[in-house]
Structure formats: structure tokens, C-alpha cells
Design a protein around this motif. Structure first.
Motif, PDB file in Angstrom:
ATOM      1  N   VAL A  39       0.941  -1.332   0.092  1.00 35.12           N
ATOM      2  CA  VAL A  39       0.152   0.085  -0.225  1.00 35.12           C
ATOM      3  C   VAL A  39       0.753   1.240   0.053  1.00 35.12           C
ATOM      4  CG1 VAL A  39      -1.759   1.295   1.379  1.00 35.12           C
ATOM      5  CG2 VAL A  39      -1.984  -1.081   1.014  1.00 35.12           C
ATOM      6  N   GLY A  40       1.778   1.216   0.806  1.00 35.39           N
ATOM      7  CA  GLY A  40       2.665   2.292   0.955  1.00 35.39           C
ATOM      8  C   GLY A  40       3.574   2.739  -0.559  1.00 35.39           C
ATOM      9  N   THR A  41       4.086   1.502  -1.058  1.00 35.63           N
ATOM     10  CA  THR A  41       4.724   1.732  -2.263  1.00 35.63           C
ATOM     11  C   THR A  41       3.614   2.189  -3.345  1.00 35.63           C
ATOM     12  OG1 THR A  41       4.838  -0.635  -2.613  1.00 35.63           O
ATOM     13  CG2 THR A  41       6.743   0.437  -1.755  1.00 35.63           C
ATOM     14  N   GLY A  42       2.491   1.446  -3.305  1.00 29.41           N
ATOM     15  CA  GLY A  42       1.588   1.712  -4.424  1.00 29.41           C
ATOM     16  C   GLY A  42       1.421   3.146  -4.407  1.00 29.41           C
ATOM     17  N   GLY A  43       0.946   3.841  -3.269  1.00 32.51           N
ATOM     18  CA  GLY A  43       0.888   5.285  -3.052  1.00 32.51           C
ATOM     19  C   GLY A  43       1.723   5.862  -3.576  1.00 32.51           C
ATOM     20  N   LEU A  44       3.176   5.526  -3.787  1.00 33.90           N
ATOM     21  CA  LEU A  44       4.157   6.498  -4.355  1.00 33.90           C
ATOM     22  C   LEU A  44       4.551   6.227  -5.772  1.00 33.90           C
ATOM     23  CD1 LEU A  44       6.619   6.170  -1.171  1.00 33.90           C
ATOM     24  CD2 LEU A  44       5.264   8.057  -1.779  1.00 33.90           C
ATOM     25  N   LYS A  45       3.880   5.404  -6.574  1.00 28.92           N
ATOM     26  CA  LYS A  45       4.005   5.036  -7.894  1.00 28.92           C
ATOM     27  C   LYS A  45       4.264   6.345  -8.792  1.00 28.92           C
ATOM     28  CE  LYS A  45      -0.653   3.748  -8.566  1.00 28.92           C
ATOM     29  NZ  LYS A  45      -1.618   2.586  -9.071  1.00 28.92           N
ATOM     30  N   ALA A  46       3.484   7.242  -8.269  1.00 31.94           N
ATOM     31  CA  ALA A  46       3.535   8.446  -9.212  1.00 31.94           C
ATOM     32  C   ALA A  46       4.972   9.102  -9.203  1.00 31.94           C
ATOM     33  CB  ALA A  46       2.484   9.638  -8.958  1.00 31.94           C
ATOM     34  N   ILE A  47       5.577   8.815  -8.146  1.00 29.94           N
ATOM     35  CA  ILE A  47       6.959   9.261  -8.224  1.00 29.94           C
ATOM     36  C   ILE A  47       7.884   8.695  -8.935  1.00 29.94           C
ATOM     37  CG2 ILE A  47       9.039   9.552  -6.210  1.00 29.94           C
ATOM     38  CD1 ILE A  47       7.019  10.352  -4.322  1.00 29.94           C
ATOM     39  N   SER A  48       8.016   7.286  -9.012  1.00 35.87           N
ATOM     40  CA  SER A  48       8.815   6.489  -9.761  1.00 35.87           C
ATOM     41  C   SER A  48       8.168   5.055  -9.971  1.00 35.87           C
ATOM     42  CB  SER A  48      10.110   6.124  -8.650  1.00 35.87           C
ATOM     43  OG  SER A  48      10.961   5.212  -9.662  1.00 35.87           O
ATOM     44  N   LEU A  49       8.499   4.528 -11.086  1.00 36.27           N
ATOM     45  CA  LEU A  49       7.890   3.354 -11.696  1.00 36.27           C
ATOM     46  C   LEU A  49       8.500   2.258 -10.628  1.00 36.27           C
ATOM     47  CD1 LEU A  49       6.572   1.166 -13.557  1.00 36.27           C
ATOM     48  CD2 LEU A  49       8.832   1.292 -14.867  1.00 36.27           C
ATOM     49  N   LYS A  50       9.611   2.336 -10.110  1.00 37.12           N
ATOM     50  CA  LYS A  50      10.378   1.587  -9.206  1.00 37.12           C
ATOM     51  C   LYS A  50       9.335   1.138  -7.798  1.00 37.12           C
ATOM     52  CE  LYS A  50      14.881   2.287 -10.536  1.00 37.12           C
ATOM     53  NZ  LYS A  50      14.970   1.285 -11.567  1.00 37.12           N
ATOM     54  N   PHE A  51       8.567   2.346  -7.447  1.00 38.29           N
ATOM     55  CA  PHE A  51       7.782   2.138  -6.444  1.00 38.29           C
ATOM     56  C   PHE A  51       6.461   0.995  -6.759  1.00 38.29           C
ATOM     57  CE2 PHE A  51       9.435   6.137  -4.626  1.00 38.29           C
ATOM     58  CZ  PHE A  51       9.880   5.416  -3.380  1.00 38.29           C
ATOM     59  N   ALA A  52       6.231   1.469  -7.960  1.00 35.05           N
ATOM     60  CA  ALA A  52       4.954   0.425  -8.577  1.00 35.05           C
ATOM     61  C   ALA A  52       5.384  -1.114  -8.755  1.00 35.05           C
ATOM     62  CB  ALA A  52       4.635   1.040  -9.826  1.00 35.05           C
ATOM     63  N   ILE A  53       6.700  -1.046  -9.080  1.00 31.82           N
ATOM     64  CA  ILE A  53       7.167  -2.517  -9.242  1.00 31.82           C
ATOM     65  C   ILE A  53       7.265  -3.270  -7.772  1.00 31.82           C
ATOM     66  CG2 ILE A  53       9.159  -4.008  -9.655  1.00 31.82           C
ATOM     67  CD1 ILE A  53       9.758  -1.750 -12.082  1.00 31.82           C
ATOM     68  N   ALA A  54       7.734  -2.232  -6.878  1.00 35.85           N
ATOM     69  CA  ALA A  54       8.023  -2.946  -5.357  1.00 35.85           C
ATOM     70  C   ALA A  54       6.679  -3.071  -4.779  1.00 35.85           C
ATOM     71  CB  ALA A  54       8.672  -1.756  -4.836  1.00 35.85           C
ATOM     72  N   ILE A  87      13.046  -5.221  -2.813  1.00 32.22           N
ATOM     73  CA  ILE A  87      13.912  -4.242  -1.843  1.00 32.22           C
ATOM     74  C   ILE A  87      15.022  -3.327  -2.968  1.00 32.22           C
ATOM     75  CG2 ILE A  87      15.756  -4.009  -0.565  1.00 32.22           C
ATOM     76  CD1 ILE A  87      13.295  -4.907   1.006  1.00 32.22           C
ATOM     77  N   TRP A  88      15.218  -3.953  -4.149  1.00 32.69           N
ATOM     78  CA  TRP A  88      15.921  -3.159  -5.236  1.00 32.69           C
ATOM     79  C   TRP A  88      15.097  -2.100  -5.520  1.00 32.69           C
ATOM     80  CZ3 TRP A  88      20.806  -3.397  -6.577  1.00 32.69           C
ATOM     81  CH2 TRP A  88      21.387  -2.729  -7.601  1.00 32.69           C
ATOM     82  N   ASN A  89      13.839  -2.512  -6.288  1.00 32.39           N
ATOM     83  CA  ASN A  89      13.131  -1.441  -6.621  1.00 32.39           C
ATOM     84  C   ASN A  89      12.575  -0.567  -5.455  1.00 32.39           C
ATOM     85  OD1 ASN A  89      12.562  -1.883  -9.619  1.00 32.39           O
ATOM     86  ND2 ASN A  89      12.373  -3.875  -8.963  1.00 32.39           N
ATOM     87  N   LEU A  90      12.259  -0.855  -4.259  1.00 31.52           N
ATOM     88  CA  LEU A  90      11.917  -0.114  -3.318  1.00 31.52           C
ATOM     89  C   LEU A  90      12.963   1.034  -3.129  1.00 31.52           C
ATOM     90  CD1 LEU A  90      10.162   0.900  -0.842  1.00 31.52           C
ATOM     91  CD2 LEU A  90      11.490  -0.876   0.500  1.00 31.52           C
ATOM     92  N   LEU A  91      14.095   0.497  -2.916  1.00 29.60           N
ATOM     93  CA  LEU A  91      15.359   1.536  -2.860  1.00 29.60           C
ATOM     94  C   LEU A  91      15.551   2.238  -3.987  1.00 29.60           C
ATOM     95  CD1 LEU A  91      17.594  -0.701  -0.329  1.00 29.60           C
ATOM     96  CD2 LEU A  91      16.079   1.558   0.330  1.00 29.60           C
ATOM     97  N   GLY A  92      15.320   1.810  -5.129  1.00 30.27           N
ATOM     98  CA  GLY A  92      15.452   2.651  -6.304  1.00 30.27           C
ATOM     99  C   GLY A  92      14.421   3.652  -6.532  1.00 30.27           C
ATOM    100  N   GLY A  93      13.143   3.577  -5.855  1.00 33.08           N
ATOM    101  CA  GLY A  93      12.368   4.587  -5.871  1.00 33.08           C
ATOM    102  C   GLY A  93      12.690   5.553  -4.929  1.00 33.08           C
ATOM    103  N   VAL A  94      13.184   5.382  -3.951  1.00 33.69           N
ATOM    104  CA  VAL A  94      13.753   6.117  -2.861  1.00 33.69           C
ATOM    105  C   VAL A  94      14.879   6.856  -3.346  1.00 33.69           C
ATOM    106  CG1 VAL A  94      15.099   6.168  -0.573  1.00 33.69           C
ATOM    107  CG2 VAL A  94      13.028   4.770  -0.799  1.00 33.69           C
ATOM    108  N   ILE A  95      15.848   6.530  -4.236  1.00 34.95           N
ATOM    109  CA  ILE A  95      16.702   7.017  -4.990  1.00 34.95           C
ATOM    110  C   ILE A  95      16.206   8.165  -5.740  1.00 34.95           C
ATOM    111  CG2 ILE A  95      18.645   6.993  -6.656  1.00 34.95           C
ATOM    112  CD1 ILE A  95      19.166   4.112  -5.215  1.00 34.95           C
ATOM    113  N   VAL A  96      15.316   7.636  -6.483  1.00 33.34           N
ATOM    114  CA  VAL A  96      14.606   8.678  -7.571  1.00 33.34           C
ATOM    115  C   VAL A  96      13.928   9.905  -6.765  1.00 33.34           C
ATOM    116  CG1 VAL A  96      12.824   9.071  -9.134  1.00 33.34           C
ATOM    117  CG2 VAL A  96      13.998   7.087  -9.358  1.00 33.34           C
ATOM    118  N   PHE A  97      13.116   9.480  -5.585  1.00 35.51           N
ATOM    119  CA  PHE A  97      12.660  10.357  -4.697  1.00 35.51           C
ATOM    120  C   PHE A  97      13.728  11.401  -4.153  1.00 35.51           C
ATOM    121  CE2 PHE A  97      10.990  11.730  -0.458  1.00 35.51           C
ATOM    122  CZ  PHE A  97       9.945  12.336  -1.064  1.00 35.51           C
TER     123      PHE A  97
END
Length: 170
Positions: A39-54, A87-97
């Protein structure tokens, strides 16, 4: 709202990380943790595709954790691979953010932690299987302890990103 999403990811990973078993019953089920991360990463998918994948991978991990009673070697290896990619994609989204908000210091930490997580998981899995065959688990236990430290560092990083960036956006 972004800070809330990072909080969901933080607490979800805490639930997944902690295993509190009473009479072989997990009081803190991984299912709930994976749902929070999804739910958390899904709510951040607009920031990065990596969050959507996570998010997608977290839902898959939640499903597999429900099937955890029927664990096999293939199931265990599949969970490890899915967890690594999540985890790779979650942290990839964090990097983009972090980069979008000019916090390259936190982006670099996320990059280092995801690399450390993958290396420790791969080494831990290989050595864990080797230790099971030889009966010597000392090195595997040491690697698992190091992996635990890396996970704590990832959770701490998520907390910093929430507090230092996301809270200021609200």
C-alpha cells in the motif's frame, strides 16, 4: 500524504523483519507487513515506476507468505528472489525521490544499502545451503546477523527520508 506512505513502508518492513512466535503462531504475521509495504509503495508510484514494481512484488510476497505453510525449496528460493527484486526497486524509488528533492546524500545511502542487501542475501543463501550440507552454520549465522544490520540500516534510511523530505512536503 507522502510521509504517510513512507511510514507504511517503514512499519511494514518492521512487521516482516520481526518474527514473534508463540507456540508456532506468528503474532506479527508477514502478510500484514507485506500489505503495508504494498500500500505504501503503491501510493508512491507517481514518483517512480520502481515504487509501482515494489508494490506489485509486495503483493506477490504477501500471497506467498499466505502459502508459507506449504514451504518447499523452490518456494523458498522464489521468495528470496522476489524479495531481492522488491527491495531493489523500493530503494530505487527512494533514490529517485531523494534525487528529485536534491538529497543526493540519502540517494547514495539508498544505493549503497540496496547493493549491500543483495550481496548479503545472495551470500547468505549460498552459504546457508552449504552450511546445511556440512552441518557448520557459524558463517551462515554471521552473515544473517550482518543482513539484519543492513535491514535495520534500510529501515532507518526510510525513516530519515520520511522525516527529512516527505514531512516537509505536507
Amino acid at each position: 500524504m507522502i510521509a504517510r506512505r513512507f511510514s507504511q513502508i517503514f512499519w511494514g518492513l518492521i512487521l516482516v523483519l520481526l518474527d514473534l512466535n508463540i507456540s508456532n503462531f506468528d503474532v506479527l504475521p508477514d502478510v500484514a507487513g507485506y500489505i503495508l509495504v504494498a500500500v505504501g509503495t503503491g501510493g508512491l508510484k507517481a514518483i517512480s515506476l520502481k515504487f509501482a514494481i515494489a508494490s506489485t512484488l509486495s503483493w506477490i510476497l504477501m500471497f506467498f507468505s499466505l502459502l508459507g505453510f506449504f514451504v518447499s525449496e523452490a518456494h523458498t528460493l522464489a521468495l528470496i528472489v522476489i524479495d531481492l527484486v522488491m527491495i531493489w526497486n523500493l530503494l530505487g524509488g527512494v533514490i529517485v525521490f531523494c534525487e528529485k528533492h536534491h538529497r543526493t546524500d540519502l540517494a547514495m545511502r539508498a544505493s549503497n544499502r540496496r547493493l549491500a542487501y543483495v550481496v548479503m542475501m545472495v551470500l547468505g543463501t549460498i552459504i546457508g545451503y552449504a552450511a546445511a550440507d556440512t552441518g557448520s552454520a557459524t558463517v551462515a549465522v554471521m552473515l544473517l546477523l550482518i543482513l539484519l544490520v543492513v535491514l535495520i540500516m534500510i529501515i532507518h534510511l526510510l525513516r530519515r527520508v520520511r522525516n527529512e523530505i516527505a514531512m516537509r512536503l505536507a
